[in-house]
Design an enzyme around this catalytic site. Structure first.
Site, PDB file in Angstrom:
ATOM      1  N   GLU A  96       0.812  -1.219   0.000  1.00  0.00           N
ATOM      2  CA  GLU A  96       0.000   0.000   0.000  1.00  0.00           C
ATOM      3  C   GLU A  96       0.849   1.274   0.000  1.00  0.00           C
ATOM      4  OE1 GLU A  96      -2.898  -0.261   3.149  1.00  0.00           O
ATOM      5  OE2 GLU A  96      -3.780  -2.072   2.332  1.00  0.00           O
ATOM      6  N   GLU A 122      -5.046  -8.596   0.725  1.00  0.00           N
ATOM      7  CA  GLU A 122      -5.731  -8.185   1.964  1.00  0.00           C
ATOM      8  C   GLU A 122      -7.199  -7.918   1.658  1.00  0.00           C
ATOM      9  OE1 GLU A 122      -4.340  -4.833   4.287  1.00  0.00           O
ATOM     10  OE2 GLU A 122      -2.269  -5.503   4.062  1.00  0.00           O
TER      11      GLU A 122
END
Ligand code: IFM
Length: 453
Positions: A164, A351
């Site tokens: 991320e 995720e």
């Protein structure tokens, strides 16, 4: 009944600072998250990752838990400052020993290791030398990747270079909500670029070094929807898409930054940090894309300045404890969009999960029905994307344990396994038992909820 390819992998994830604890033990150096979490007012209740889930001392117990759950893939991250306390130079052998124990322990239990090299915990010493604002950090990152590869690369199945990078750049350097707590929008774009460069250099060095693992990175992709079909709202949603998704996808897969990023970035941004050859290096093929999915955004043009400013809402009647709407269709959108705009590529859902505030019932168990519903609907969305030809090869639930959740500390939890903060006792929630059955049935027990279009 949903069906998944035979070799589809089911997994669960954590990250170093969120689970390990032992922050000052065995030679680990401080990271920016140690410093940030210890700065008054930065995290809720002053929570820190000092102890987290104490996994550093309970590794075998957690490995056994994973084996019992039946996961075939474990995504964990390596703490850069545990293996290189100053980010470069002196190596901490005990840090490398720890990750070797992790990898060997996983393999001994038939679980494939997916290692993330950077999950937000930059060594503080490198931050003091400029951190992600400095181009040198990309080179140090590649050296760190090589060091880890030489010790455990023969046993790593998958590498995520970065996790991320959007959050690092914009929550860490623009909004100041995450470490290192800087508020400088122009700098955030530089941080985007230097992270992409770090990814490129590390991937190239891992390949040159002859790693066995597949190489990718995990992006948090957002499903972007215009509030109405008006030209202004559609243009506003396109800008959001550029700033939230294409800012990474375009350089990685097309070798260029979206023109909207160049046009709408904070006016003082000087893109001279993009040097000749950088984008060629960044677009070199990767083996897979990791998709972290949490949100859909509905965007409209802000009437105050419709050509530049936007208003964003997060839809969904059911809300998570982070006030994010539950929108499984958004995951379907993101997956089919990647295929449509960037072509076929292996994808892993690296995720996906829901925050709740744990309620431990009198029977001592967290009955987390909403988490089961959330995962069932999102796994179903993955199955529907696979039916549309998207090459999704695995689903990794976030998260295995109730971990340290960054700026909200331990107040909200994503885990399928409850961790008692006083005793560190691990107790399966209903969702862990449910996920065990999902894995056991290879997803066949997932009922289609509704068709996503
Ligand atoms: O806990 C985080 C994780 O570290 C990165 N992705 C989002 C999760 C939930 O907020």
């Amino acid at each position: 009944m949903s069906s998944f390819p035979n070799d589809f992998l089911w997994g669960a994830a954590t990250a170093a600072y969120q689970v390990e604890g032992a922050v000052s033990e065995d030679g680990r150096g401080p990271s920016i998250w140690d410093v940030f979490a210890h700065t008054p007012g930065k995290t809720l209740n002053g929570d820190t990752g000092d102890i987290a889930c104490d996994q550093y001392h309970r590794l075998d117990q957690d490995l056994d838990l994973m084996a019992e759950l039946g996961i075939r893939l474990h995504r964990f991250s390596i703490s850069w400052s545990r293996v290189l306390p100053y980010g470069k130079g002196a190596v901490n052998a005990k840090g490398l020993d720890y990750y070797e124990r992790m990898v060997d322990g996983l393999l001994a239990r038939g679980i494939r290791p997916m290692a993330t090299l950077y999950h937000w915990d930059l060594p503080q010493a490198l931050h003091e030398k400029g951190g992600w604002a400095s181009r040198d950090t990309a080179m140090y990152f590649a050296d760190y990747a090589t060091l880890v590869n030489r010790r455990i690369g023969d046993r790593i199945a998958f590498w995520n270079t970065l996790n991320e990078p959007w959050c690092v750049a914009f929550l860490g350097y623009r909004d100041g909500l995450f470490a290192p707590g800087i508020r400088d929008e122009a700098l955030a774009y530089q941080v985007v670029h230097h992270q992409l460069l770090a990814h490129a250099h590390a991937a190239a060095q891992l390949r040159d070094d002859g790693t066995n693992g597949k190489i990718g990175l995990a992006l948090n992709l957002v499903s972007e929807v215009p509030a109405t079909e008006s030209d202004l709202d559609r243009a506003a949603a396109t800008r959001m898409d550029a700033l939230e998704n294409r800012i990474f996808l375009d350089p990685l897969f097309k070798g260029q930054y979206p023109e909207e990023v160049l046009r709408f970035a904070e006016p003082s941004t000087d893109f001279s940090f993009v040097r000749e050859g950088d984008l060629d290096a960044i677009r070199r093929p990767i083996d897979f894309l990791g998709v972290n999915f949490y949100e859909q955004h509905i965007t409209s043009a802000d009437p105050a300045d419709p050509e530049r400013k936007v208003r964003v809402t997060v839809p969904g009647k059911r809300r998570t404890a982070m006030n994010i709407g539950v929108t499984p269709g958004g995951l379907f959108d993101v997956l089919t969009r990647v295929k449509r705009d960037y072509g076929d590529m292996p994808i892993y859902i690296t995720e996906n999960g829901i925050a709740q505030e744990n309620v431990v019932s009198p029977d001592g168990i967290v009955h987390d029905t909403a988490r089961i519903e959330y995962w069932a609907e999102h796994i179903d969305a993955v199955s529907q994307a696979i039916d549309r030809g998207v090459d999704v090869r695995g689903y990794i639930a976030w998260s295995l344990l109730d971990v340290f959740e960054w700026q909200v500390g331990y107040s909200r939890q994503y885990g399928m396994v409850h961790v008692d903060r006083a005793t560190m006792k691990r107790t399966w929630k209903d969702s862990a038992h449910w996920y065990q059955r999902v894995i056991d049935s290879h997803g066949a027990m997932i009922e289609p909820v509704h068709a996503h279009e």
